[in-house]
Design a protein around this motif. Structure first.
Motif, mmCIF file in Angstrom:
data_model
loop_
_atom_site.group_PDB
_atom_site.id
_atom_site.type_symbol
_atom_site.label_atom_id
_atom_site.label_comp_id
_atom_site.label_asym_id
_atom_site.label_seq_id
_atom_site.Cartn_x
_atom_site.Cartn_y
_atom_site.Cartn_z
ATOM 1 N N UNK A 218 0.834 -1.198 0.000
ATOM 2 C CA UNK A 218 0.000 0.000 0.000
ATOM 3 C C UNK A 218 0.871 1.252 0.000
ATOM 4 N N UNK A 219 1.909 1.265 0.823
ATOM 5 C CA UNK A 219 2.809 2.424 0.879
ATOM 6 C C UNK A 219 3.495 2.637 -0.472
ATOM 7 N N UNK A 220 3.934 1.553 -1.090
ATOM 8 C CA UNK A 220 4.605 1.652 -2.393
ATOM 9 C C UNK A 220 3.657 2.253 -3.430
ATOM 10 N N UNK A 221 2.390 1.875 -3.347
ATOM 11 C CA UNK A 221 1.389 2.317 -4.327
ATOM 12 C C UNK A 221 0.921 3.750 -4.072
ATOM 13 N N UNK A 222 0.790 4.138 -2.803
ATOM 14 C CA UNK A 222 0.100 5.380 -2.465
ATOM 15 C C UNK A 222 1.008 6.600 -2.247
ATOM 16 N N UNK A 223 2.289 6.401 -1.968
ATOM 17 C CA UNK A 223 3.159 7.562 -1.723
ATOM 18 C C UNK A 223 4.239 7.632 -2.800
ATOM 19 N N UNK A 224 4.904 8.772 -2.872
ATOM 20 C CA UNK A 224 5.952 8.957 -3.869
ATOM 21 C C UNK A 224 7.078 7.944 -3.644
ATOM 22 N N UNK A 225 7.767 7.588 -4.713
ATOM 23 C CA UNK A 225 8.844 6.611 -4.641
ATOM 24 C C UNK A 225 9.925 7.041 -3.651
ATOM 25 N N UNK A 226 10.310 8.309 -3.675
ATOM 26 C CA UNK A 226 11.353 8.782 -2.752
ATOM 27 C C UNK A 226 10.876 8.692 -1.300
ATOM 28 N N UNK A 227 9.605 8.997 -1.061
ATOM 29 C CA UNK A 227 9.040 8.884 0.292
ATOM 30 C C UNK A 227 8.983 7.431 0.726
ATOM 31 N N UNK A 228 8.615 6.541 -0.207
ATOM 32 C CA UNK A 228 8.566 5.122 0.121
ATOM 33 C C UNK A 228 9.948 4.605 0.491
ATOM 34 N N UNK A 229 10.965 4.976 -0.268
ATOM 35 C CA UNK A 229 12.329 4.531 0.029
ATOM 36 C C UNK A 229 12.789 5.045 1.393
ATOM 37 N N UNK A 230 12.462 6.279 1.705
ATOM 38 C CA UNK A 230 12.820 6.857 3.003
ATOM 39 C C UNK A 230 12.094 6.108 4.126
#
Length: 99
Positions: A47-59
């Motif tokens: 869900x996080x990978x899908x719903x937030x920006x890639x840079x935010x997900x990596x952080x």
């Protein structure tokens, strides 16, 4: 949703926002998210990978990886919870908090 996706219940936009908020919180374990929304740890990651920006997900992923407080079994304390004196009650939980 692709075939390889983890199946999770239909969630409203407000539920997705609350899950993202809970996932960012250091002291909210994945087990609580599963209890309230039926979404396991892998489902939260998806869900996080899908719903937030890639840079935010990596952080976020870097921050969560290995964090003891995100897993109830790894926590140093068995009972109670931390609550800052300045923290207001959160009314967006699917299950109301009782004193």
């Amino acid at each position: 949703m692709t075939q390889n996706s983890i199946q999770y219940p239909e969630l409203k936009e407000i539920d997705i926002d609350r899950i993202i908020e809970m996932a960012w919180e250091d002291r909210t374990p994945f087990e609580v998210i599963k209890f309230q929304f039926g979404l396991n740890e892998q489902g939260v990651f998806e869900l996080m990978r899908k719903e937030i920006k890639l840079s935010s997900f990596k952080m976020w992923r870097k921050r969560v990886n290995g964090r003891n407080t995100k897993h109830q079994k790894l926590r140093a304390f068995a009972k109670g919870r931390f609550k800052c004196s300045r923290q207001r009650t959160i009314s967006g939980n699917a299950i109301s908090k009782r004193k």
